[in-house]
Scaffold this motif. Sequence first.
Motif, PDB file in Angstrom:
ATOM      1  N   TYR A  53      12.005  -5.177  -8.612  1.00  0.00           N
ATOM      2  CA  TYR A  53      11.183  -4.429  -9.563  1.00  0.00           C
ATOM      3  C   TYR A  53      11.226  -2.955  -9.182  1.00  0.00           C
ATOM      4  O   TYR A  53      10.818  -2.562  -8.089  1.00  0.00           O
ATOM      5  N   ALA A  54      11.773  -2.108 -10.079  1.00  0.00           N
ATOM      6  CA  ALA A  54      11.818  -0.663  -9.877  1.00  0.00           C
ATOM      7  C   ALA A  54      10.615  -0.035 -10.569  1.00  0.00           C
ATOM      8  O   ALA A  54      10.291  -0.371 -11.707  1.00  0.00           O
ATOM      9  N   PHE A  55       9.963   0.897  -9.877  1.00  0.00           N
ATOM     10  CA  PHE A  55       8.721   1.481 -10.392  1.00  0.00           C
ATOM     11  C   PHE A  55       8.621   2.921  -9.921  1.00  0.00           C
ATOM     12  O   PHE A  55       9.308   3.349  -8.986  1.00  0.00           O
ATOM     13  N   PHE A  56       7.741   3.677 -10.571  1.00  0.00           N
ATOM     14  CA  PHE A  56       7.405   5.022 -10.106  1.00  0.00           C
ATOM     15  C   PHE A  56       6.004   5.348 -10.589  1.00  0.00           C
ATOM     16  O   PHE A  56       5.695   5.203 -11.774  1.00  0.00           O
ATOM     17  N   TRP A  57       5.152   5.794  -9.648  1.00  0.00           N
ATOM     18  CA  TRP A  57       3.765   6.136  -9.953  1.00  0.00           C
ATOM     19  C   TRP A  57       3.504   7.599  -9.609  1.00  0.00           C
ATOM     20  O   TRP A  57       4.100   8.145  -8.676  1.00  0.00           O
ATOM     21  N   MET A  58       2.579   8.209 -10.328  1.00  0.00           N
ATOM     22  CA  MET A  58       2.102   9.544  -9.973  1.00  0.00           C
ATOM     23  C   MET A  58       0.879   9.407  -9.084  1.00  0.00           C
ATOM     24  O   MET A  58      -0.004   8.568  -9.339  1.00  0.00           O
ATOM     25  N   ALA A  59       0.830  10.216  -8.028  1.00  0.00           N
ATOM     26  CA  ALA A  59      -0.268  10.155  -7.055  1.00  0.00           C
ATOM     27  C   ALA A  59      -1.375  11.115  -7.475  1.00  0.00           C
ATOM     28  O   ALA A  59      -1.110  12.236  -7.891  1.00  0.00           O
ATOM     29  N   ARG A  60      -2.590  10.679  -7.347  1.00  0.00           N
ATOM     30  CA  ARG A  60      -3.758  11.511  -7.644  1.00  0.00           C
ATOM     31  C   ARG A  60      -4.687  11.464  -6.437  1.00  0.00           C
ATOM     32  O   ARG A  60      -5.487  10.563  -6.274  1.00  0.00           O
ATOM     33  N   GLY A  61      -4.558  12.452  -5.566  1.00  0.00           N
ATOM     34  CA  GLY A  61      -5.359  12.465  -4.352  1.00  0.00           C
ATOM     35  C   GLY A  61      -4.689  11.654  -3.253  1.00  0.00           C
ATOM     36  O   GLY A  61      -3.654  11.011  -3.453  1.00  0.00           O
ATOM     37  N   GLU A  62      -5.285  11.698  -2.066  1.00  0.00           N
ATOM     38  CA  GLU A  62      -4.680  11.060  -0.904  1.00  0.00           C
ATOM     39  C   GLU A  62      -5.269   9.685  -0.600  1.00  0.00           C
ATOM     40  O   GLU A  62      -5.024   9.126   0.464  1.00  0.00           O
ATOM     41  N   SER A  63      -6.044   9.128  -1.518  1.00  0.00           N
ATOM     42  CA  SER A  63      -6.514   7.757  -1.336  1.00  0.00           C
ATOM     43  C   SER A  63      -5.355   6.796  -1.563  1.00  0.00           C
ATOM     44  O   SER A  63      -4.425   7.079  -2.323  1.00  0.00           O
ATOM     45  N   ALA A  64      -5.412   5.657  -0.891  1.00  0.00           N
ATOM     46  CA  ALA A  64      -4.322   4.688  -0.973  1.00  0.00           C
ATOM     47  C   ALA A  64      -4.297   3.996  -2.331  1.00  0.00           C
ATOM     48  O   ALA A  64      -5.343   3.695  -2.920  1.00  0.00           O
ATOM     49  N   CYS A  65      -3.086   3.753  -2.831  1.00  0.00           N
ATOM     50  CA  CYS A  65      -2.873   2.938  -4.019  1.00  0.00           C
ATOM     51  C   CYS A  65      -2.361   1.581  -3.533  1.00  0.00           C
ATOM     52  O   CYS A  65      -1.329   1.521  -2.850  1.00  0.00           O
ATOM     53  N   VAL A  66      -3.050   0.512  -3.894  1.00  0.00           N
ATOM     54  CA  VAL A  66      -2.767  -0.790  -3.283  1.00  0.00           C
ATOM     55  C   VAL A  66      -2.531  -1.843  -4.354  1.00  0.00           C
ATOM     56  O   VAL A  66      -3.321  -1.986  -5.297  1.00  0.00           O
ATOM     57  N   LYS A  67      -1.418  -2.572  -4.218  1.00  0.00           N
ATOM     58  CA  LYS A  67      -1.155  -3.749  -5.023  1.00  0.00           C
ATOM     59  C   LYS A  67      -1.385  -4.986  -4.141  1.00  0.00           C
ATOM     60  O   LYS A  67      -0.708  -5.165  -3.125  1.00  0.00           O
ATOM     61  N   VAL A  68      -2.342  -5.810  -4.543  1.00  0.00           N
ATOM     62  CA  VAL A  68      -2.683  -7.021  -3.788  1.00  0.00           C
ATOM     63  C   VAL A  68      -1.981  -8.217  -4.423  1.00  0.00           C
ATOM     64  O   VAL A  68      -1.987  -8.386  -5.649  1.00  0.00           O
ATOM     65  N   ALA A  69      -1.354  -9.017  -3.595  1.00  0.00           N
ATOM     66  CA  ALA A  69      -0.605 -10.181  -4.084  1.00  0.00           C
ATOM     67  C   ALA A  69      -1.553 -11.328  -4.432  1.00  0.00           C
ATOM     68  O   ALA A  69      -2.567 -11.554  -3.757  1.00  0.00           O
ATOM     69  N   MET A 106       0.843  -1.205   0.000  1.00  0.00           N
ATOM     70  CA  MET A 106       0.000   0.000   0.000  1.00  0.00           C
ATOM     71  C   MET A 106       0.877   1.252   0.000  1.00  0.00           C
ATOM     72  O   MET A 106       1.924   1.298   0.648  1.00  0.00           O
ATOM     73  N   PHE A 107       0.417   2.280  -0.734  1.00  0.00           N
ATOM     74  CA  PHE A 107       1.101   3.573  -0.776  1.00  0.00           C
ATOM     75  C   PHE A 107       0.063   4.684  -0.651  1.00  0.00           C
ATOM     76  O   PHE A 107      -0.839   4.800  -1.486  1.00  0.00           O
ATOM     77  N   LYS A 108       0.181   5.452   0.406  1.00  0.00           N
ATOM     78  CA  LYS A 108      -0.694   6.615   0.617  1.00  0.00           C
ATOM     79  C   LYS A 108       0.203   7.788   0.972  1.00  0.00           C
ATOM     80  O   LYS A 108       0.929   7.749   1.961  1.00  0.00           O
ATOM     81  N   VAL A 109       0.196   8.828   0.130  1.00  0.00           N
ATOM     82  CA  VAL A 109       1.124   9.955   0.311  1.00  0.00           C
ATOM     83  C   VAL A 109       0.330  11.248   0.470  1.00  0.00           C
ATOM     84  O   VAL A 109      -0.828  11.337   0.051  1.00  0.00           O
ATOM     85  N   PRO A 110       0.940  12.277   1.069  1.00  0.00           N
ATOM     86  CA  PRO A 110       0.252  13.569   1.246  1.00  0.00           C
ATOM     87  C   PRO A 110       0.180  14.347  -0.066  1.00  0.00           C
ATOM     88  O   PRO A 110       0.985  15.247  -0.325  1.00  0.00           O
ATOM     89  N   ALA A 111      -0.797  13.994  -0.884  1.00  0.00           N
ATOM     90  CA  ALA A 111      -0.892  14.536  -2.237  1.00  0.00           C
ATOM     91  C   ALA A 111      -1.671  15.848  -2.309  1.00  0.00           C
ATOM     92  O   ALA A 111      -1.732  16.454  -3.375  1.00  0.00           O
TER      93      ALA A 111
END
Length: 420
Positions: free
Chosen positions: A181-197, A99-104
């Motif tokens: 795995y190297a990655f970079f995502w752009m955040a849109r809002g402060e909702s969490a971005c989640v990768k489920v295994a 999970m990634f949630k940042v102060p966007a």
Amino acid sequence: MFLKNYVPQWQQCGQWLGLLTMFAAPAAGAVTQEIRALFTPDSANPQRNEFLNKTPSSGYCEYYPDICRNSNTFSIRLLTRLDSNKAIPADGSPRNSAMFKVPAQWRPLTITNEDTGDVQTVEVRISGVGSNYVLSDSAAKLTGLTNAGDGHRALWKGSSWVNAPHPCVTTGMGFYGDNTYAFFWMARGESACVKVANFQIPAMSYGYLDFAYELRTPDPLKMSSGLYTGSLNYRLGPGGDFDFGDIMVPNDPDLTLNFVLDVQHTLKVDIPPGGEKVNLVPAGGWQSWLQAGRKPARLFRDQTFNISASSRFKMYYECQAWSTFDCTIKDALGRRQVELQVFVSLPNGLTDPSGQPVRHRRLKSGPEGAQIFQPGFYVDRTPGVLHFEVSKEEVEWMLRQPNVASPYTGSVTVIWDSEI
């Protein structure tokens, strides 16, 4: 775009990065990062009243400068490491997944001029996040497949991490090795971005933390020269400003961004050669008085100057000789004196504090009578005018005196002062 052609190179690089961060992680302690911006006026682009970010980019924007430049985005790589505190389950809840949630959203902070005490507000938001995950085993073994690419795609719902989970947005960056795995995502809002295994992962780490940020800075033309400083503190970890769920835990939970905004204004005034000597005469000269006895309505002289200004400034003047309220000029014997008035007209782009243009505005003597003017944009070597005048009433008085031809002289010092 999935850059599969880079697999052999990144396979080695990813494994090396994992070992580096595993054995060379810094001891816990608040992480600080300086963000520095500079304003200097640009004569080639006077309408541009913006700070330039002078913080060296690291991480994503270091490798993709054109993309970041076009979106006015900057990035920083922190050597902050995150490790799982237990296995990541298959089909887990968001907080038990990646999970990634940042102060966007925009956050304000106060910056203060160290010399003048002037206070301004800067706003900052985190607009992107990335890292390099390191698995406890190869993606192929964890999924039972035969190669790394298929393994990374099958390991997570929504395919590999080049595909950002909603509401994050992909940047097209995705490089992998057997277990990295190297990655970079752009955040849109402060909702969490989640990768489920899709499969259980016994252990996983993030070898570093990349984040992109955007700034909103004050109008530098309304700021004093000097250094403005301020800080913004973030908490990393479960429930913090940067929240990675309950499994991925940072080795350092504190991040401080120290902001330094450097304002270097220009205020320069050039008087043409000979402009320091001002001869006051009637309109059309003295011939009407000498030949026809017509009294002049006033004595005056307009003196041009060139001004370059990117900041507020004040104007006033000092006198060699004073009357009750203003400067005077005296006759040759120093027995008679008349009041001298000083006015100013400033070029377009310079106004009074209410935004009104400055046309034949009367100046006052002494710093206590100073008037403040401000630029709407950088004014570069643009002409203004000082108007020196003796009024009609004073001229009439002069002409009633004996020995009318006696010259009147005096000196006035006009002051442009950027210290407000």
